[in-house]
Design an enzyme around this catalytic site. Sequence first.
Site, short mmCIF file in Angstrom:
data_model
loop_
_atom_site.label_atom_id
_atom_site.label_comp_id
_atom_site.label_asym_id
_atom_site.label_seq_id
_atom_site.Cartn_x
_atom_site.Cartn_y
_atom_site.Cartn_z
N ARG A 42 -2.88 -7.02 7.35
CA ARG A 42 -2.38 -7.51 6.08
C ARG A 42 -3.51 -7.96 5.15
O ARG A 42 -3.36 -8.91 4.39
CB ARG A 42 -1.37 -8.66 6.29
N ARG A 46 -1.07 -9.90 -0.31
CA ARG A 46 -1.11 -11.33 -0.06
C ARG A 46 -1.79 -12.09 -1.18
O ARG A 46 -1.39 -12.01 -2.31
CB ARG A 46 -1.76 -11.60 1.31
N ARG A 55 0.00 -5.31 -9.11
CA ARG A 55 1.38 -5.18 -8.63
C ARG A 55 2.40 -5.81 -9.58
O ARG A 55 3.61 -5.67 -9.37
CB ARG A 55 1.50 -5.86 -7.26
N ASP A 91 4.29 0.18 4.23
CA ASP A 91 5.06 -0.76 5.04
C ASP A 91 5.73 -0.01 6.18
O ASP A 91 5.96 1.21 6.08
CB ASP A 91 6.12 -1.48 4.21
N TYR A 166 14.88 -4.57 12.87
CA TYR A 166 15.30 -4.65 11.46
C TYR A 166 16.59 -3.87 11.21
O TYR A 166 17.47 -4.33 10.48
CB TYR A 166 14.19 -4.13 10.53
O1 CP3 Z 1 -2.03 -4.70 6.42
C1 CP3 Z 1 -2.08 -4.35 5.22
O2 CP3 Z 1 -2.67 -4.99 4.35
C2 CP3 Z 1 -1.43 -3.03 4.85
C3 CP3 Z 1 -0.11 -3.13 4.36
C4 CP3 Z 1 1.05 -3.59 5.23
C5 CP3 Z 1 2.20 -4.18 4.64
N1 CP3 Z 1 3.13 -4.34 5.64
C6 CP3 Z 1 2.34 -4.49 3.21
C7 CP3 Z 1 3.35 -5.49 2.81
C8 CP3 Z 1 1.27 -3.45 6.60
C9 CP3 Z 1 0.36 -2.93 7.69
C10 CP3 Z 1 2.60 -3.93 6.84
C11 CP3 Z 1 3.23 -3.89 8.17
C12 CP3 Z 1 4.47 -4.63 8.39
N2 CP3 Z 1 5.56 -4.75 7.57
C13 CP3 Z 1 4.77 -5.29 9.60
C14 CP3 Z 1 3.88 -5.35 10.79
C15 CP3 Z 1 2.79 -6.34 10.58
C16 CP3 Z 1 3.16 -7.76 10.80
O3 CP3 Z 1 2.88 -8.56 9.89
O4 CP3 Z 1 3.66 -8.09 11.88
C17 CP3 Z 1 6.04 -5.86 9.47
C18 CP3 Z 1 6.76 -6.68 10.51
C19 CP3 Z 1 6.53 -5.50 8.18
C20 CP3 Z 1 7.85 -5.85 7.57
C21 CP3 Z 1 7.61 -6.69 6.38
N3 CP3 Z 1 7.32 -6.18 5.13
C22 CP3 Z 1 7.52 -8.10 6.30
C23 CP3 Z 1 7.77 -9.05 7.44
C24 CP3 Z 1 7.16 -8.42 4.98
C25 CP3 Z 1 6.83 -9.79 4.42
C26 CP3 Z 1 7.86 -10.41 3.55
C27 CP3 Z 1 7.15 -11.44 2.68
O5 CP3 Z 1 7.21 -11.29 1.45
O6 CP3 Z 1 6.52 -12.36 3.23
C28 CP3 Z 1 7.05 -7.21 4.27
C29 CP3 Z 1 6.67 -7.06 2.86
C30 CP3 Z 1 5.26 -6.64 2.62
N4 CP3 Z 1 4.63 -5.64 3.31
C31 CP3 Z 1 4.40 -7.17 1.63
C32 CP3 Z 1 3.20 -6.44 1.73
C33 CP3 Z 1 1.97 -6.55 0.86
C34 CP3 Z 1 4.73 -8.31 0.68
C35 CP3 Z 1 5.83 -7.98 -0.28
C36 CP3 Z 1 5.43 -7.89 -1.72
O7 CP3 Z 1 4.21 -7.86 -2.04
O8 CP3 Z 1 6.35 -7.82 -2.55
#
Ligand code: CP3
Length: 359
Positions: A42, A46, A55, A91, A166
């Site tokens: 991640r 962030r 974004r 994602d 999910y």
């Molecule tokens: O690692 C990186 O920087 C690459 C991008 C990446 C994202 N998601 C971008 C993202 C990766 C590798 C993921 C994987 C992912 N997605 C996982 C496995 C990694 C982990 O953290 O365990 C999981 C479980 C997900 C499902 C998911 N998608 C979650 C739990 C969330 C977070 C919700 C939140 O807002 O806190 C997302 C959304 C997400 N995926 C965001 C990003 C940058 C944030 C949403 C946004 O920017 O609007």
Amino acid sequence: MSSLGFGQSGSTVVPSTALRESAFLKACRREPVPHTPVWFMRQAGRSLPEFLEVRRGIAMLDSCMMPELVTEITLQPVRRHGVDAAVYYSDIVVPLKAIGVDLDIKPGVGPVVARPIRSREDLAQLRDLQPEDVPYVTEAIRMLVGELGATPLIGFAGAPFTLASYLVEGGPSRNHEHTKAMMYGDPELWTALLDRLAVIASAFLKVQIEAGASAVQLFDSWVGALKPADYRRLVMPASAKVFDSVAGYGVPRIHFGVGTGELLGLMGEAGADVVGVDWRVPLDEAARRVGPGKALQGNLDPAVLFAPREAVRAQTDEVLAAASGLEGHVFNLGHGVLPNTDPEALTALVEYVHERTAR
Ligand code: CP3
């Protein structure tokens, strides 16, 4: 024109020597390294102000389908922190969206599924993924490998269990109760579901590797909810199928989960070359559990980055000391970068690990 890091020969992407000899890929192959390589799960998105800037007004899933934006966001942490690998901005639910599953990513919540999968009929939502379903992935990765030169790009997919959680729950879940109800109550349906997800995850990884990703990570973020016997019987075969399906490419395969102390040996057995470890198990102990022939990735607690610089260094020293006897070590956090992490703390951490491990 040939790219900076890759030459194209037919449909096969041939990595340059500099890329093949990068610290990250060497550590994955358990070869001697000039310094311990660092990347962060991640790391894209962030807290980075430059991420929030590009974004603005664009929904998460929409952003994943815009190759130029994906390229920019993937490169941001490489430029800023000097990490040893990029991780493809996407994602784990993108391939599900691409085959038509009605889902969205709610900011601050995570993936939410309109019609959860609870029955045999519901399985019809999951058809196979074809490369044509995700042309934006191929396009973004081709652009990225050109820009990245000798810096490896890590592709990824969600592991069958975590994707199933999910889909069956309909969203994020603390206890995975519907998921476990299906797993124990209708193992045949469960196995059919995991099998389909294994096929989809395999296809998603293949698209990324064929476009030029030089390593892949299977994220089984929530599999730590299981006890070993259930993991072995009801989950491991599906994850092993994913690893097997990409074995022929020769790119390192990383297997990651959280709270997996009791599962580390089995997660290695599922076929990974590198096993990710969260912060709960010291790396020397993790190496005993995983056994020989695998590199490890991890394992600084992401919350440590909120402590003063000296404390971060002390905790990092502990991780590096525990890693000193490993066959191969890729430094990472034990889980993803937490929201609100100070980006400067990440940059300082990369510098510190490089400095402390320079050979
Ligand atoms: O690692 C990186 O920087 C690459 C991008 C990446 C994202 N998601 C971008 C993202 C990766 C590798 C993921 C994987 C992912 N997605 C996982 C496995 C990694 C982990 O953290 O365990 C999981 C479980 C997900 C499902 C998911 N998608 C979650 C739990 C969330 C977070 C919700 C939140 O807002 O806190 C997302 C959304 C997400 N995926 C965001 C990003 C940058 C944030 C949403 C946004 O920017 O609007």
